[in-house]
Design a protein around this motif. Sequence first.
Motif, mmCIF file in Angstrom:
data_model
loop_
_atom_site.group_PDB
_atom_site.id
_atom_site.type_symbol
_atom_site.label_atom_id
_atom_site.label_comp_id
_atom_site.label_asym_id
_atom_site.label_seq_id
_atom_site.Cartn_x
_atom_site.Cartn_y
_atom_site.Cartn_z
ATOM 1 N N ARG A 102 0.887 -1.237 -0.157
ATOM 2 C CA ARG A 102 0.069 -0.059 -0.030
ATOM 3 C C ARG A 102 0.854 1.237 0.016
ATOM 4 O O ARG A 102 0.443 2.174 -0.692
ATOM 5 C CB ARG A 102 -0.867 -0.047 1.188
ATOM 6 N N ALA A 103 1.944 1.355 0.861
ATOM 7 C CA ALA A 103 3.049 2.401 0.895
ATOM 8 C C ALA A 103 3.370 2.671 -0.405
ATOM 9 O O ALA A 103 3.555 3.767 -0.818
ATOM 10 C CB ALA A 103 3.982 2.163 1.923
ATOM 11 N N CYS A 104 4.101 1.476 -1.023
ATOM 12 C CA CYS A 104 4.690 1.791 -2.520
ATOM 13 C C CYS A 104 3.645 2.360 -3.423
ATOM 14 O O CYS A 104 3.889 3.239 -4.253
ATOM 15 C CB CYS A 104 5.174 0.592 -2.959
ATOM 16 N N VAL A 105 2.280 1.629 -3.466
ATOM 17 C CA VAL A 105 1.465 2.374 -4.431
ATOM 18 C C VAL A 105 1.106 3.815 -4.234
ATOM 19 O O VAL A 105 0.851 4.428 -5.160
ATOM 20 C CB VAL A 105 0.246 1.390 -4.386
ATOM 21 N N LEU A 106 0.941 3.872 -3.036
ATOM 22 C CA LEU A 106 0.573 5.467 -2.685
ATOM 23 C C LEU A 106 1.395 6.448 -3.101
ATOM 24 O O LEU A 106 1.245 7.448 -3.793
ATOM 25 C CB LEU A 106 0.255 5.341 -1.099
ATOM 26 N N MET A 107 2.556 6.206 -2.652
ATOM 27 C CA MET A 107 3.888 6.895 -2.980
ATOM 28 C C MET A 107 4.118 7.069 -4.555
ATOM 29 O O MET A 107 4.282 8.396 -4.824
ATOM 30 C CB MET A 107 5.486 6.446 -2.495
ATOM 31 N N CYS A 108 3.962 5.982 -5.382
ATOM 32 C CA CYS A 108 4.089 6.124 -6.970
ATOM 33 C C CYS A 108 2.805 6.500 -7.274
ATOM 34 O O CYS A 108 3.172 7.405 -8.287
ATOM 35 C CB CYS A 108 4.600 4.857 -7.397
ATOM 36 N N LEU A 109 1.697 5.829 -7.108
ATOM 37 C CA LEU A 109 0.587 6.391 -8.047
ATOM 38 C C LEU A 109 -0.073 7.620 -7.685
ATOM 39 O O LEU A 109 -0.687 8.668 -8.210
ATOM 40 C CB LEU A 109 -0.314 5.298 -8.066
#
Lengths: 167, 128
Positions: free
Chosen positions: A119-126
């Motif tokens: 979730r953190a990676c998706v939030l940061m990138c998208l």
Amino acid sequence: MRPVASVSFDDLLRAHQGMIRAFLRRLCRNDALADDLAQDAFLIAHQRLGDLRDTGAAKSWLFQIAYNVYAGHARKHARRRELFEAQNGADLDDAAQPAPAGMARDIAMAMDQLPADVRACVLMCLSYGMSHSEASKASGLPLGTVKSHIKRGTEKLRAFLHAYQQA
Amino acid sequence: MMMDNDPLNESLKALLSDYAAPIPDDGFAALVKDRIGRRTKLRRALLAGASLSGGIIAGMQIPKLIDLAVGASKRGPLANAALPDLPSLSFSHIVDGLAQSAGTPMLMIAATGICLLWWLGDTAMDSL
């Protein structure tokens, strides 16, 4: 590399508090806890302001601090959460999250099903437009792991969105 | 970045932008600055307290230092006599010296006070 001399803590706080708080709220799923963690993150940022060499990297630097604060909290309270869930059958951090409506609720539910690091990676990138390498630096995860997290997370969300549009 | 031309992916990005939209300040920045101000004040107070405690302990050793200097000057600057006995800087010798000059009960109270101040400072710093 831009000079750091012109960066004031007030400017950083004003420019990034909204994103950092939103990021932590989506990770914690508890608004009050997320704001407490955001305060801790900004206190750490204030102490370490001298470490910020490039003003252009301020965003990923703050996300790195915020993610570390969240990870530290999650580790500290993992055992307490397990005990709470065993007794009550609910996620401790879900308690104070107001329920969104309609599509927003469904996307929130779909995101909540992803593991916290995905979730953190998706939030940061998208959501926040960070590059994979920035997300890797901010989360402390290897670049390959970040890429696979985003791929996996995006596939799940796309499957959800596709099903939603079909319905 | 990735799959930018995919309309489904664009929809996803738009949805996620709403999902993680920045939150209005609502006094958050003022709260953070207030906490920073309080921590700075507390840190200064702790530093002053630690400096005072250290100064008192060091000040109690000054008479010995004066005695040592006076003894050395009486022997003459170029005397071949053996050097006067230098005080030991080991922890046990310092504690013995303090106990002799201030008394063991006072030393115990001072040590307890310093530990208590340390703990209070640490706890207060965490809570601010």
